[in-house]
Enzyme design. Structure first.
Site, PDB file in Angstrom:
ATOM      1  N   ASP A   9       0.775  -1.198   0.034  1.00  0.00           N
ATOM      2  CA  ASP A   9       0.186  -0.008  -0.015  1.00  0.00           C
ATOM      3  C   ASP A   9       0.849   1.292  -0.157  1.00  0.00           C
ATOM      4  OD1 ASP A   9      -1.608   2.143   0.699  1.00  0.00           O
ATOM      5  OD2 ASP A   9      -2.970   0.923   2.288  1.00  0.00           O
ATOM      6  N   ASN A  23      -6.576  13.006 -10.347  1.00  0.00           N
ATOM      7  CA  ASN A  23      -7.157  13.474 -11.650  1.00  0.00           C
ATOM      8  C   ASN A  23      -7.283  15.012 -11.745  1.00  0.00           C
ATOM      9  OD1 ASN A  23      -9.775  14.839 -10.365  1.00  0.00           O
ATOM     10  ND2 ASN A  23      -9.952  12.688  -9.720  1.00  0.00           N
ATOM     11  N   GLY A  31      -9.410   4.756  -5.794  1.00  0.00           N
ATOM     12  CA  GLY A  31      -8.181   4.133  -5.894  1.00  0.00           C
ATOM     13  C   GLY A  31      -7.066   4.613  -4.987  1.00  0.00           C
ATOM     14  N   VAL A  32      -5.843   4.790  -5.741  1.00  0.00           N
ATOM     15  CA  VAL A  32      -4.905   5.510  -4.829  1.00  0.00           C
ATOM     16  C   VAL A  32      -4.978   6.867  -4.264  1.00  0.00           C
ATOM     17  CG1 VAL A  32      -2.282   5.998  -5.020  1.00  0.00           C
ATOM     18  CG2 VAL A  32      -3.099   4.279  -6.288  1.00  0.00           C
ATOM     19  N   ASP A  33      -5.647   7.530  -5.041  1.00  0.00           N
ATOM     20  CA  ASP A  33      -6.067   8.972  -4.729  1.00  0.00           C
ATOM     21  C   ASP A  33      -6.857   8.907  -3.493  1.00  0.00           C
ATOM     22  OD1 ASP A  33      -6.433  11.545  -4.976  1.00  0.00           O
ATOM     23  OD2 ASP A  33      -7.691  11.695  -6.756  1.00  0.00           O
ATOM     24  N   SER A 119      -2.293   5.078 -14.019  1.00  0.00           N
ATOM     25  CA  SER A 119      -3.331   4.831 -15.123  1.00  0.00           C
ATOM     26  C   SER A 119      -3.669   3.314 -15.360  1.00  0.00           C
ATOM     27  CB  SER A 119      -2.845   5.382 -16.466  1.00  0.00           C
ATOM     28  OG  SER A 119      -2.558   6.885 -16.604  1.00  0.00           O
ATOM     29  N   VAL A 122      -8.388   2.591 -12.781  1.00  0.00           N
ATOM     30  CA  VAL A 122      -9.734   3.280 -13.303  1.00  0.00           C
ATOM     31  C   VAL A 122      -9.366   3.778 -14.635  1.00  0.00           C
ATOM     32  CG1 VAL A 122     -11.147   5.218 -12.928  1.00  0.00           C
ATOM     33  CG2 VAL A 122     -10.597   4.138 -10.860  1.00  0.00           C
ATOM     34  N   TYR A 123      -8.155   4.391 -14.995  1.00  0.00           N
ATOM     35  CA  TYR A 123      -7.975   4.892 -16.218  1.00  0.00           C
ATOM     36  C   TYR A 123      -7.626   3.773 -17.687  1.00  0.00           C
ATOM     37  CZ  TYR A 123      -8.445   9.898 -14.612  1.00  0.00           C
ATOM     38  OH  TYR A 123      -8.627  11.022 -14.108  1.00  0.00           O
TER      39      TYR A 123
HETATM   40  N1  AR6 Z   1      -1.365   1.571  -3.014  1.00  0.00           N
HETATM   41  C1  AR6 Z   1      -0.609   1.301  -4.255  1.00  0.00           C
HETATM   42  N2  AR6 Z   1      -1.446   1.106  -5.407  1.00  0.00           N
HETATM   43  C2  AR6 Z   1      -2.937   1.241  -5.145  1.00  0.00           C
HETATM   44  C3  AR6 Z   1      -3.573   1.630  -3.901  1.00  0.00           C
HETATM   45  C4  AR6 Z   1      -2.867   1.632  -2.910  1.00  0.00           C
HETATM   46  N3  AR6 Z   1      -3.358   2.303  -1.790  1.00  0.00           N
HETATM   47  N4  AR6 Z   1      -4.666   1.627  -4.410  1.00  0.00           N
HETATM   48  C5  AR6 Z   1      -5.159   1.411  -5.546  1.00  0.00           C
HETATM   49  N5  AR6 Z   1      -3.914   0.933  -6.140  1.00  0.00           N
HETATM   50  P1  AR6 Z   1      -6.136   3.994  -9.645  1.00  0.00           P
HETATM   51  P2  AR6 Z   1      -5.563   5.420 -12.501  1.00  0.00           P
HETATM   52  C6  AR6 Z   1      -3.548   0.507  -7.480  1.00  0.00           C
HETATM   53  O1  AR6 Z   1      -7.558   3.655 -10.097  1.00  0.00           O
HETATM   54  O2  AR6 Z   1      -5.618   4.327 -13.215  1.00  0.00           O
HETATM   55  C7  AR6 Z   1      -9.022   8.003  -9.063  1.00  0.00           C
HETATM   56  O3  AR6 Z   1     -10.274   8.210  -8.678  1.00  0.00           O
HETATM   57  C8  AR6 Z   1      -4.438   0.034  -8.606  1.00  0.00           C
HETATM   58  O4  AR6 Z   1      -4.805  -1.274  -8.007  1.00  0.00           O
HETATM   59  O5  AR6 Z   1      -5.721   4.393  -8.502  1.00  0.00           O
HETATM   60  O6  AR6 Z   1      -4.515   6.562 -12.678  1.00  0.00           O
HETATM   61  C9  AR6 Z   1      -8.428   9.330  -9.442  1.00  0.00           C
HETATM   62  O7  AR6 Z   1      -9.074  10.379  -8.813  1.00  0.00           O
HETATM   63  C10 AR6 Z   1      -3.937   0.395  -9.615  1.00  0.00           C
HETATM   64  O8  AR6 Z   1      -2.946  -0.824 -10.151  1.00  0.00           O
HETATM   65  O9  AR6 Z   1      -5.477   5.060 -10.802  1.00  0.00           O
HETATM   66  C11 AR6 Z   1      -8.642   9.442 -10.994  1.00  0.00           C
HETATM   67  O10 AR6 Z   1     -10.062   9.694 -11.451  1.00  0.00           O
HETATM   68  C12 AR6 Z   1      -3.118   1.473  -9.566  1.00  0.00           C
HETATM   69  O11 AR6 Z   1      -3.031   1.769  -8.337  1.00  0.00           O
HETATM   70  C13 AR6 Z   1      -8.257   7.851 -11.505  1.00  0.00           C
HETATM   71  O12 AR6 Z   1      -8.719   7.189 -10.198  1.00  0.00           O
HETATM   72  C14 AR6 Z   1      -3.929   2.770 -10.190  1.00  0.00           C
HETATM   73  O13 AR6 Z   1      -5.120   2.775 -10.104  1.00  0.00           O
HETATM   74  C15 AR6 Z   1      -7.062   7.669 -11.882  1.00  0.00           C
HETATM   75  O14 AR6 Z   1      -7.137   6.182 -12.352  1.00  0.00           O
END
Ligand code: AR6
Length: 168
Positions: A9, A23, A31-33, A119, A122-123
């Protein structure tokens, strides 16, 4: 620059800077955000709001830094990854997220930086390609003048870890 892979994490990483897959609104999301804002507390969002009021939405591929609030890190570097497209090659924008994050980390004086798979959630960016682009980008940026000594990819699940391991 050392490149490390860990499964875990990103909010728990003991590094100088963590990169957020944000975003353009900078106002949070899933997600991470979502995890970074939840664990880091309200001071991150307050600073994001101020940046947003001053400079407007953050364009894709660009970066800004804020406090890391209650996270172990000192800074959060927010970047906006491109939404994956099957009709347009947006690789340069994904590359930019990594290169610009390392440039800003360098400017801040961060030595250790943790990245999520930008990316790849969600992206919708296919994991293997997202991993290849990420590794190539940090390798290239790392051979420049960066004072960053360690770049750690923090992969949330096994498929992401395997994809980055293969790319490395
Ligand atoms: N630590 C590490 N990796 C993580 C964590 C964590 N705590 N949580 C999720 N991941 P994403 P994106 C992974 O969707 O595709 C948001 O709503 C996840 O499994 O977080 O760039 C933003 O506000 C995946 O492999 O980012 C934007 O609207 C990776 O992190 C949008 O999502 C990225 O997933 C950005 O989408």
């Amino acid at each position: 620059m050392d490149i490390e892979l860990v499964r875990g994490d990103i909010t728990e990483q003991n590094v100088d800077a963590v990169v957020n897959a944000a975003n353009s609104s900078l106002l949070g999301g899933g997600g991470v955000d979502g995890a970074i804002h939840r664990r880091g507390g309200p001071s991150i969002l307050e600073e994001c709001r101020r940046i947003r009021e001053r400079s407007g939405p953050l364009p894709t591929g660009r970066v800004v830094s804020t406090t890391a609030g209650d996270l172990p890190a000192r800074w959060v570097i927010h970047t906006v990854g491109p939404v994956h497209s099957t009709t347009e090659d947006r690789t340069h924008l994904l590359t930019s997220c990594y290169v610009e994050s390392l440039r800003l980390a360098d400017e801040l004086g961060a030595r250790t930086v943790a990245f999520p798979a930008v990316s790849a959630g969600v992206y919708g960016w296919p994991l293997d390609d997202a991993a290849r682009v990420a590794v190539a980008a940090v390798r290239e940026a790392g051979t420049a003048t960066s004072d960053v000594t360690t770049c750690r990819f923090v992969l949330f699940d096994e498929p992401a870890y395997v994809a980055f391991d293969r790319a490395l």
